[in-house]
Design an enzyme around this catalytic site. Structure first.
Site, mmCIF file in Angstrom:
data_model
loop_
_atom_site.group_PDB
_atom_site.id
_atom_site.type_symbol
_atom_site.label_atom_id
_atom_site.label_comp_id
_atom_site.label_asym_id
_atom_site.label_seq_id
_atom_site.Cartn_x
_atom_site.Cartn_y
_atom_site.Cartn_z
ATOM 1 C CG HIS A 415 -0.300 0.072 2.538
ATOM 2 N ND1 HIS A 415 0.055 1.257 3.156
ATOM 3 C CD2 HIS A 415 0.068 -0.915 3.409
ATOM 4 C CE1 HIS A 415 0.591 1.009 4.337
ATOM 5 N NE2 HIS A 415 0.619 -0.301 4.525
ATOM 6 C CB CYS A 434 1.098 -4.049 5.260
ATOM 7 S SG CYS A 434 -0.384 -5.035 5.619
#
Length: 523
Positions: A415, A434
């Site tokens: 992301h 992440c």
């Protein structure tokens, strides 16, 4: 060679007893192994190693076992010398049957190790959740028999076939030779060296850079322009800030012994074996956690690259290793705060100050937004806090303006991020697990390029709506989250990275316990 039995029985009786003793031995000693038992039963107990016509197959196996050390495998595990001794000592058909099974067991052990790895990585580090495509023993044996005309080629084909594996083998051999010549010389006795410095420490740096191939012949004792250039190239090759100053972190890497680099190479070979048989994909996304990078490869050629931020070096935040399929991107994403972050981080903050993290909404079990003033945060703990938290799309959203999803049970994805300053740091382990991407829009354009003539225009049109929008990839793209601290460039030059999570150290310890050796050459 298999011994020939001298018998005085009439031929039919002798043959029956010989077959019976041989077959019975195979049936007995293979009974605990489903693959072996089924294989020999299907063949009516005909030999593949101990028969008169099996010389080529025997030679191929012994040749492979003798080279096991070159693959970084635990050669003693296969006991080639013991098998040779058994061949010389066999005196009965029963002993021949037992030897037949012993050979097949050695083959299967070697074949499993060289094709898919010595270790079960999950048992070494819980963050390595990669599914290993282990080959079935019966299929391996049947394949060997089917390749009866070229058994050596079959043995060779068990190992990973990608060029990187062969380059790692060569790099390991080069290090063996370098160590036999005395390694890279004395370590550099300094904390920091800068252009213009001189003295014994600079001489030590010069000699070490020369031994590593970064500096040509020189007798200077001054940190001159050539030495600065060599240090910069070394820093660049190791993914460090290439400022040409031999600071503490640079000298720490320069002073690493070649034996340490060899351990990284051996672990990298093991990691490639775990992925052997996995289809990378003509187009695939390659995230090297230890390199803080994400790349796209199309038919073997790199077509995109960006720096990344990965998980912090904490037990529940390290980015795991696995492969999956990227299926979609979400433009203007909502951040659904993971439960662990909600109760471990935000709840204590809100107990101190109810308006803390006010940009993130509280959501009840019916999906309604709850005002902070209506909640007595002191009445709750991590177990009974009844609210979820989510942050609506915005420039300040923790996920930035786009996220890339490959649905997985670990809740890991790529992301954007509003925290751009972290990309300037040399070691970028700051996330909750992440992968934050330094060039997220360019990654989106690259992924969309196969399904629209104007990927940038399409993306920005959706982005400008401000609404959360899911865009499916027409063809899912394999994504591989890996952790290589040793990796060859396209030209075969080795580059090394720091073991930020200590995973390679743990893996090397496990390999060493399994019998893998550095195999240093004699001086």
């Amino acid at each position: 060679m298999v011994a020939t039995l001298a018998v005085s029985l009439d031929a039919p009786r002798a043959e029956a007893q010989m077959i019976s003793g041989y077959a019975q031995a195979i049936a007995e000693v293979s009974s605990a192994d489903t693959a072996l038992s089924a294989f020999y039963a299907q063949r009516n107990y005909e030999p593949i190693w101990t028969g008169a016509d099996d010389a080529a197959r025997r030679a191929a196996l012994f040749g492979a076992l003798e080279m096991a050390g070159a693959h970084g495998l635990p050669a003693a595990r296969y006991d080639a010398e013991g098998l040779r001794a058994q061949f010389a000592a066999v005196r009965s058909e029963r002993e021949r049957g037992m030897l037949e099974v012993a050979m097949s067991r050695a083959f299967l052990t070697y074949a499993h190790d060289v094709s898919n790895g010595v270790l079960e990585p999950k048992k070494v580090d819980s963050g390595i959740v990669r599914e290993i495509p282990r080959r079935d023993g019966l299929v391996l044996l049947q394949g060997l028999v089917a390749a009866s005309d070229e058994p050596m080629a079959y043995m060779h084909g068990l190992a990973p076939r990608g060029p990187q594996y062969a380059q790692l083998i060569k790099a390991r051999l080069d290090l063996q030779r370098q160590i036999a010549r005395g390694g890279w010389g004395a370590t550099v006795p300094a904390k920091v060296l800068r252009p213009g410095d001189d003295g014994p420490a600079v001489v030590a740096l010069r000699e070490r850079l020369q031994a590593m191939g970064y500096l040509g012949r020189s007798a200077t004792a001054v940190y001159d322009a050539e030495m600065q250039k060599a240090v910069q190239q070394y820093q660049f090759d190791l993914g460090m800030t290439a400022d040409g100053v031999a600071g503490e972190s640079t000298l720490k890497e320069i002073n690493r012994a070649p034996e340490e680099r060899m351990k990284s190479i051996l672990v990298a070979m093991e990691r490639l074996r775990w992925m052997n048989g996995l289809e990378l994909g003509a187009r695939h996304v390659w995230v090297n956690i230890a390199d803080f990078s994400v790349r796209i490869f199309d038919n073997g050629k790199q077509t995109f690259e960006s720096v990344t931020v990965v998980g912090q070096n904490q037990a529940d935040r390290r980015t795991p290793e696995f492969s999956d399929q990227m299926e979609m991107m979400v433009i203007n994403p909502t951040w659904h705060v993971p439960r662990s972050i909600t109760v471990k981080e935000y709840l204590p903050m809100m107990q101190r100050n109810p308006n803390a993290a006010g940009h993130i909404n509280l959501i009840d079990s019916r999906g309604r937004t709850v005002p902070r003033s209506a909640v007595d945060f002191a009445a709750y703990n991590a177990r009974n806090f009844p609210f979820a938290m989510k942050q609506p799309p915005s420039d300040g959203n923790a996920l930035g303006l786009v996220k890339f999803l490959f649905p997985n049970p670990h809740n890991i994805y790529l992301h954007d991020t509003p925290s751009k300053s972290l990309f300037e740091k040399e070691v970028r382990a700051y996330s909750h697990g992440c992968i934050r991407v330094g060039r997220p829009f360019d990654l989106a354009y690259a992924l969309l390029a196969l399904q629209t003539d104007d990927p940038e225009g399409f993306f920005k049109k959706v982005l400008n709506t401000g609404a959360e929008t899911t865009v499916k990839l027409e063809k899912p793209v394999p994504v591989h989250l890996v952790y290589f601290t040793a990796w060859p460039t396209a030209r075969g030059k080795m580059e090394y990275r720091r073991d930020i999570y200590g995973r390679d150290a743990a893996l090397w310890s496990a390999l060493e316990n399994a019998g893998v050796e550095l195999q240093l050459l004699a001086h």
